[in-house]
Enzyme design. Structure first.
Site, PDB file in Angstrom:
ATOM      1  N   CYS A   1     -34.290  -4.922   4.148  1.00  0.00           N
ATOM      2  CA  CYS A   1     -35.239  -5.524   4.964  1.00  0.00           C
ATOM      3  C   CYS A   1     -34.871  -4.822   6.405  1.00  0.00           C
ATOM      4  O   CYS A   1     -35.487  -5.029   7.285  1.00  0.00           O
ATOM      5  CB  CYS A   1     -35.192  -6.960   5.178  1.00  0.00           C
ATOM      6  SG  CYS A   1     -33.355  -7.552   5.708  1.00  0.00           S
TER       7      CYS A   1
ATOM      8  N   ASN B   1     -13.010 -13.693 -11.186  1.00  0.00           N
ATOM      9  CA  ASN B   1     -12.502 -12.344 -10.771  1.00  0.00           C
ATOM     10  C   ASN B   1     -13.837 -11.796  -9.797  1.00  0.00           C
ATOM     11  O   ASN B   1     -14.865 -11.632 -10.725  1.00  0.00           O
ATOM     12  CB  ASN B   1     -11.779 -11.526 -11.317  1.00  0.00           C
ATOM     13  CG  ASN B   1     -10.484 -12.353 -11.863  1.00  0.00           C
ATOM     14  OD1 ASN B   1     -10.153 -13.127 -11.109  1.00  0.00           O
ATOM     15  ND2 ASN B   1      -9.824 -11.778 -12.905  1.00  0.00           N
TER      16      ASN B   1
ATOM     17  N   GLU C   1       2.496 -18.607 -15.582  1.00  0.00           N
ATOM     18  CA  GLU C   1       3.264 -20.033 -15.566  1.00  0.00           C
ATOM     19  C   GLU C   1       2.067 -21.181 -15.557  1.00  0.00           C
ATOM     20  O   GLU C   1       0.930 -21.057 -15.545  1.00  0.00           O
ATOM     21  CB  GLU C   1       3.954 -19.884 -14.250  1.00  0.00           C
ATOM     22  CG  GLU C   1       3.186 -19.630 -13.111  1.00  0.00           C
ATOM     23  CD  GLU C   1       3.796 -19.217 -11.687  1.00  0.00           C
ATOM     24  OE1 GLU C   1       3.470 -19.048 -10.497  1.00  0.00           O
ATOM     25  OE2 GLU C   1       5.064 -18.901 -11.863  1.00  0.00           O
TER      26      GLU C   1
ATOM     27  N   TYR D   1     -12.068  -7.868   2.951  1.00  0.00           N
ATOM     28  CA  TYR D   1     -12.852  -7.341   2.004  1.00  0.00           C
ATOM     29  C   TYR D   1     -13.024  -5.767   1.771  1.00  0.00           C
ATOM     30  O   TYR D   1     -12.803  -5.145   0.561  1.00  0.00           O
ATOM     31  CB  TYR D   1     -14.208  -8.076   1.794  1.00  0.00           C
ATOM     32  CG  TYR D   1     -14.015  -9.492   1.111  1.00  0.00           C
ATOM     33  CD1 TYR D   1     -13.815  -9.874   0.058  1.00  0.00           C
ATOM     34  CD2 TYR D   1     -14.159 -10.488   2.249  1.00  0.00           C
ATOM     35  CE1 TYR D   1     -13.420 -11.201  -0.409  1.00  0.00           C
ATOM     36  CE2 TYR D   1     -13.885 -11.669   1.991  1.00  0.00           C
ATOM     37  CZ  TYR D   1     -13.568 -11.999   0.600  1.00  0.00           C
ATOM     38  OH  TYR D   1     -13.358 -13.346   0.215  1.00  0.00           O
TER      39      TYR D   1
ATOM     40  N   HIS E   1     -18.068 -15.990  -8.968  1.00  0.00           N
ATOM     41  CA  HIS E   1     -17.472 -16.138  -8.044  1.00  0.00           C
ATOM     42  C   HIS E   1     -17.814 -14.826  -7.346  1.00  0.00           C
ATOM     43  O   HIS E   1     -17.456 -14.427  -6.231  1.00  0.00           O
ATOM     44  CB  HIS E   1     -15.950 -16.221  -7.452  1.00  0.00           C
ATOM     45  CG  HIS E   1     -15.662 -17.844  -8.113  1.00  0.00           C
ATOM     46  ND1 HIS E   1     -14.071 -18.062  -8.021  1.00  0.00           N
ATOM     47  CD2 HIS E   1     -16.010 -18.723  -8.062  1.00  0.00           C
ATOM     48  CE1 HIS E   1     -13.902 -19.174  -8.301  1.00  0.00           C
ATOM     49  NE2 HIS E   1     -15.220 -19.793  -8.166  1.00  0.00           N
TER      50      HIS E   1
ATOM     51  N   SER F   1      -4.889 -20.602 -12.093  1.00  0.00           N
ATOM     52  CA  SER F   1      -4.005 -21.637 -11.630  1.00  0.00           C
ATOM     53  C   SER F   1      -4.533 -23.027 -11.625  1.00  0.00           C
ATOM     54  O   SER F   1      -4.084 -23.926 -11.622  1.00  0.00           O
ATOM     55  CB  SER F   1      -3.569 -21.454 -10.256  1.00  0.00           C
ATOM     56  OG  SER F   1      -4.647 -21.372  -9.422  1.00  0.00           O
TER      57      SER F   1
ATOM     58  N   ASN G   1      -1.112 -17.969 -19.705  1.00  0.00           N
ATOM     59  CA  ASN G   1      -0.817 -17.858 -18.333  1.00  0.00           C
ATOM     60  C   ASN G   1       0.741 -17.335 -18.071  1.00  0.00           C
ATOM     61  O   ASN G   1       1.608 -17.370 -19.015  1.00  0.00           O
ATOM     62  CB  ASN G   1      -0.964 -19.401 -17.770  1.00  0.00           C
ATOM     63  CG  ASN G   1      -1.576 -19.313 -16.153  1.00  0.00           C
ATOM     64  OD1 ASN G   1      -1.294 -18.159 -15.668  1.00  0.00           O
ATOM     65  ND2 ASN G   1      -2.005 -20.329 -15.841  1.00  0.00           N
TER      66      ASN G   1
END
Ligand code: BJW
Length: 237
Positions: free
Chosen positions: A142, A95, A207, A56, A112, A181, A205
């Site tokens: 914290c 995204n 594809e 990440y 997400h 997708s 899209n």
């Protein structure tokens, strides 16, 4: 012109900004090179946090050097045009980048999560985070070290904003999915929910998606071309 439009975006909308997609038919997506079970699950993070954080960190650095493209800007224009006519755009993105916001979209549901935020596994606080994240970092809220993780939704975790999304789906009079997708649920199931409500559905899209047969209309091509053209058409209706 439709009044309330629901748009679901996926990695394909940011592909031309230089952010990689996860899957494609040529086998060049991120998950063709890396095993998602080792990088995008809570179990992977518990087993090997350094590897997951490094993955990440790399993507965060890429994102900080990326710019929104014509598709992001067109969707911001759509939101403004609908607002002027008393309607609304529900922009739901899978995204974790912030390119919609940087293009001017004011209300984005990141189902997400968001890469430029960190969440504490101990106290659940969510904070903006633009630097690399290590197991040594203490939570600013914290004070606990080793509990911070990217504020993203991994496989097996519950996506964010599902109540809001459900309400927006029921209110929509047009549904569009852009650059996704159709492989990951529950997002891949939204088109079926829209259809069940009698809402026209459109896929934009590069594809055809795995769930392409559920769309009334399909526009194949790069998002930077198809999305501005679609937005102009919808706004002109
Ligand atoms: C272009 C383009 C250009 C390229 N222009 N287009 C069986 C049935 C139902 C569910 C499951 C099941 N088995 C397992 C599950 C659950 C699982 C799942 O769906 N697994 C599947 C693999 C089967 N789902 C989950 O675990 C989710 N949680 C969940 O279900 O909780 C239970 C629950 C549900 C509902 C209520 C309450 C509880 C969580 C999913 C989390 C996904 N996480 C990731 C990583 C996020 C962090 C990160 O970014 O690292 O999310 S995985 C990855 O896939 C990422 C994406 O958001 C997601 C979707 O990918 P997306 O956006 O579609 O991208 P791609 O790469 O797949 O496609 C790109 C598309 O763009 C392609 O079509 C290209 O053609 C196109 N393209 N260039 C236009 N220039």
């Amino acid at each position: 012109m439709p009044k309330n439009i629901f748009v679901l975006t996926g990695a394909g909308v940011s592909a031309e900004s230089g952010l990689g997609t996860f899957r494609d038919k040529r086998g060049e997506g991120v998950w063709a090179k890396f095993d998602p079970m080792k990088l995008a699950t809570p179990e992977a993070f518990a087993r090997d946090p350094e590897t997951v954080l490094a993955f990440y960190d790399l993507r965060r650095r890429n994102l900080l050097g990326a710019e929104p493209n014509a598709a992001h800007f067109a969707l911001a224009r759509l939101e403004a045009a609908l607002g002027q006519r008393g309607g609304s755009l529900a922009l739901v993105t899978q995204n974790i980048d912030d390119l919609h916001e940087r293009a001017g979209s004011r209300r984005v549901i990141h189902m997400h999560g968001e890469l430029l935020k960190a969440r504490c596994n101990a106290c659940a606080a969510v904070r903006p985070w633009r630097d690399d994240l290590t197991v040594a970092h203490a939570c600013p809220e914290c004070g606990r070290a080793g509990a911070l993780r990217p504020h993203v939704v991994w496989f097996g975790e519950t996506p964010l904003g599902l109540d809001l999304i459900g309400r927006a789906l029921r209110k929509a009079d047009l549904f569009a999915a852009i650059g996704t997708s159709g492989a990951v649920y529950p997002a891949a199931g939204f088109v079926a929910e829209a259809r069940a409500c009698g809402v026209p559905t459109c896929e934009l899209n590069l594809e055809a998606a795995d769930n392409a047969d559920l769309f009334d209309e399909q526009r194949l091509g790069a998002a930077s071309e198809t999305v501005p053209a679609w937005v102009e058409e919808v706004v002109g209706r």
